[in-house]
Design an enzyme around this catalytic site. Structure first.
Site, PDB file in Angstrom:
ATOM      1  N   ARG A   1       0.794  -1.219   0.000  1.00 57.11           N
ATOM      2  CA  ARG A   1       0.000   0.000   0.000  1.00 57.11           C
ATOM      3  C   ARG A   1       0.832   1.277   0.000  1.00 57.11           C
ATOM      4  O   ARG A   1       0.589   2.185  -0.796  1.00 57.11           O
ATOM      5  CB  ARG A   1      -0.896   0.075   1.249  1.00 57.11           C
ATOM      6  CG  ARG A   1      -2.198  -0.597   1.142  1.00 57.11           C
ATOM      7  CD  ARG A   1      -2.553  -1.139   2.493  1.00 57.11           C
ATOM      8  NE  ARG A   1      -1.560  -2.135   2.835  1.00 57.11           N
ATOM      9  CZ  ARG A   1      -1.648  -3.407   2.430  1.00 57.11           C
ATOM     10  NH1 ARG A   1      -2.676  -3.809   1.775  1.00 57.11           N
ATOM     11  NH2 ARG A   1      -0.693  -4.276   2.696  1.00 57.11           N
ATOM     12  N   THR A   2       1.767   1.379   0.940  1.00 61.99           N
ATOM     13  CA  THR A   2       2.416   2.672   1.136  1.00 61.99           C
ATOM     14  C   THR A   2       3.217   3.054  -0.106  1.00 61.99           C
ATOM     15  O   THR A   2       3.091   4.168  -0.626  1.00 61.99           O
ATOM     16  CB  THR A   2       3.313   2.628   2.384  1.00 61.99           C
ATOM     17  OG1 THR A   2       2.559   2.074   3.457  1.00 61.99           O
ATOM     18  CG2 THR A   2       3.789   4.004   2.760  1.00 61.99           C
TER      19      THR A   2
ATOM     20  N   LYS B   1      25.825  -3.200  -0.476  1.00 59.12           N
ATOM     21  CA  LYS B   1      27.307  -3.148  -0.485  1.00 59.12           C
ATOM     22  C   LYS B   1      27.829  -2.360   0.704  1.00 59.12           C
ATOM     23  O   LYS B   1      29.019  -2.100   0.815  1.00 59.12           O
ATOM     24  CB  LYS B   1      27.789  -2.463  -1.769  1.00 59.12           C
ATOM     25  CG  LYS B   1      27.327  -3.119  -3.050  1.00 59.12           C
ATOM     26  CD  LYS B   1      27.804  -2.276  -4.237  1.00 59.12           C
ATOM     27  CE  LYS B   1      26.936  -2.512  -5.452  1.00 59.12           C
ATOM     28  NZ  LYS B   1      27.068  -1.405  -6.428  1.00 59.12           N
TER      29      LYS B   1
ATOM     30  N   ARG C   1      10.961   3.960   3.514  1.00 57.21           N
ATOM     31  CA  ARG C   1      10.642   2.971   4.556  1.00 57.21           C
ATOM     32  C   ARG C   1      11.909   2.212   4.897  1.00 57.21           C
ATOM     33  O   ARG C   1      12.688   1.849   4.005  1.00 57.21           O
ATOM     34  CB  ARG C   1       9.571   1.994   4.088  1.00 57.21           C
ATOM     35  CG  ARG C   1       9.382   0.848   5.079  1.00 57.21           C
ATOM     36  CD  ARG C   1       8.205  -0.005   4.772  1.00 57.21           C
ATOM     37  NE  ARG C   1       6.957   0.713   5.034  1.00 57.21           N
ATOM     38  CZ  ARG C   1       5.752   0.161   4.988  1.00 57.21           C
ATOM     39  NH1 ARG C   1       5.638  -1.114   4.678  1.00 57.21           N
ATOM     40  NH2 ARG C   1       4.675   0.866   5.237  1.00 57.21           N
TER      41      ARG C   1
ATOM     42  N   HIS D   1       4.565   5.798  11.647  1.00 52.27           N
ATOM     43  CA  HIS D   1       4.133   5.671  10.254  1.00 52.27           C
ATOM     44  C   HIS D   1       3.166   6.831   9.979  1.00 52.27           C
ATOM     45  O   HIS D   1       1.953   6.643   9.896  1.00 52.27           O
ATOM     46  CB  HIS D   1       3.447   4.315  10.085  1.00 52.27           C
ATOM     47  CG  HIS D   1       3.209   3.878   8.668  1.00 52.27           C
ATOM     48  ND1 HIS D   1       3.329   4.716   7.571  1.00 52.27           N
ATOM     49  CD2 HIS D   1       2.825   2.667   8.171  1.00 52.27           C
ATOM     50  CE1 HIS D   1       3.035   4.030   6.469  1.00 52.27           C
ATOM     51  NE2 HIS D   1       2.735   2.789   6.805  1.00 52.27           N
TER      52      HIS D   1
HETATM   53  N1   CP Z   1      -0.385  -0.068   5.848  1.00 51.89           N
HETATM   54  C1   CP Z   1       0.832  -0.308   5.320  1.00 51.89           C
HETATM   55  O1   CP Z   1       1.813   0.310   5.702  1.00 51.89           O
HETATM   56  O2   CP Z   1       0.845  -1.271   4.349  1.00 51.89           O
HETATM   57  P1   CP Z   1       2.136  -1.722   3.541  1.00 51.89           P
HETATM   58  O3   CP Z   1       3.076  -2.367   4.507  1.00 51.89           O
HETATM   59  O4   CP Z   1       1.638  -2.674   2.485  1.00 51.89           O
HETATM   60  O5   CP Z   1       2.757  -0.483   2.940  1.00 51.89           O
END
Ligand code: CP
Length: 310
Positions: free
Chosen positions: A52-53, A81, A102, A130
């Protein structure tokens, strides 16, 4: 001065309200926004899996008329590396106007933001926070419940490692008259740093319980979460705790008729698929809202950084 968003507290309550206004305007009139980011690039640096993100950030940038540079796997980048997060952020700043990152390590996005010359958005850092999931959650609650005041919000599942819960509690602490019900096994309770520094400090009304059935009739919002297998040190503990809470139609019968069910997804077992067609299930709406809030955030940061005008 470059502006990044690493924690939800990097945005004021008023800024979040304006982002939700922008997201609602995008939903109503997407064509108005379709070319604003023409010629601009978003880099998505994902050192940890995501559906999703990452894809919603990328869809967001495309729907704003911009382009995307995507790193989907740390193993295929020079991080494998030994390149540092700081060096990676400096390098990507040479190619992109904004970065969404991320990383499995808490604080990695903050480190990147200090090194980058373009805005960095934290797309999840370990078990820490998040913030853009929280933006999606807030828009969903606002659209479904009309606002925040007076709500009783149940947060259920892995409250220890669930970074979306930590950011959401931080955001909700700024609104008046919210009651939290924290529902988790003893071992997966909310970390002290969130409980003490956010809930107690802001004098939020809060109850902790292990009993979902006891909590259900009281709630206006039920936010389910997955037990975060990837954060456990011991597979046995994960297997013992993973099915602590499974929301089924029979259990949902105990809930208010207008309670909403949220989940940041991915789901494993926590919500029976039989609930997906219940009008109270909002988790796929949350997914859509995530894209619109990320569009609003990209616009805000690029504009503040002087990269676009609109
Ligand atoms: N909600 C969420 O962060 O989903 P993903 O891990 O798929 O990005």
């Amino acid at each position: 001065m470059k502006r990044s968003v690493i924690d939800i507290t990097d945005l004021t309550k008023e800024e979040i309200d304006r982002l939700t206004d922008t997201a609602n305007d995008i939903i109503n009139d997407p064509e108005k926004y379709a070319h604003i980011c023409a010629g601009k690039k978003l880099a998505t640096l994902f050192f940890e899996p995501s559906t999703r993100t990452r894809m919603s950030f990328e869809a967001a940038m495309y729907e704003l008329g911009g382009a995307v540079l995507s790193m989907t796997d740390a193993a295929s980048s020079s991080a494998s590396k030994g390149e540092s997060v700081s060096d990676t952020a400096k390098v990507i700043s040479c190619y992109a106007d904004i970065i969404a990152m991320r990383h499995p390590k808490e604080g990695a996005a903050y480190v990147a933001s200090n090194a980058a010359s373009v805005p960095v958005i934290n797309a999840g850092d370990g078990g820490h926070c998040h913030p853009t999931q929280t933006l999606a959650d807030l828009l969903t609650i606002k659209r479904e419940k009309g606002g925040f005041s007076g709500l009783t919000v149940g947060l259920c599942g892995d409250l220890k490692f669930g970074r979306t819960v930590h950011s959401l509690i931080q955001a909700l602490s700024r609104y008046d008259d919210i009651r939290l019900v924290l529902i988790s096994p003893e071992e997966l309770r909310l970390p002290d740093y969130v409980y003490n520094d956010v809930i107690l400090k802001n004098r939020m009304k809060c109850t902790q319980t292990t009993d979902l059935l006891w909590a259900l009739p009281k709630l206006d919002v039920l936010y389910m979460t997955r037990v975060q297998r990837e954060r456990f040190f011991n597979e046995e503990d994960y297997l013992r705790l993973k099915d602590s809470y499974i929301l089924t139609p029979e259990k949902l019968f105990l809930a208010k008729r207008d309670m909403i069910v949220m989940h940041p997804l991915p789901r494993v077992n926590e919500i029976s698929v039989a609930i997906d067609d219940d009008p109270r299930a909002c988790y796929f709406e949350q997914v859509k809202n995530g894209k619109y809030m990320r569009m609003a955030l990209i616009l805000k940061l690029l504009r503040e950084n002087g990269a676009i005008t609109y």
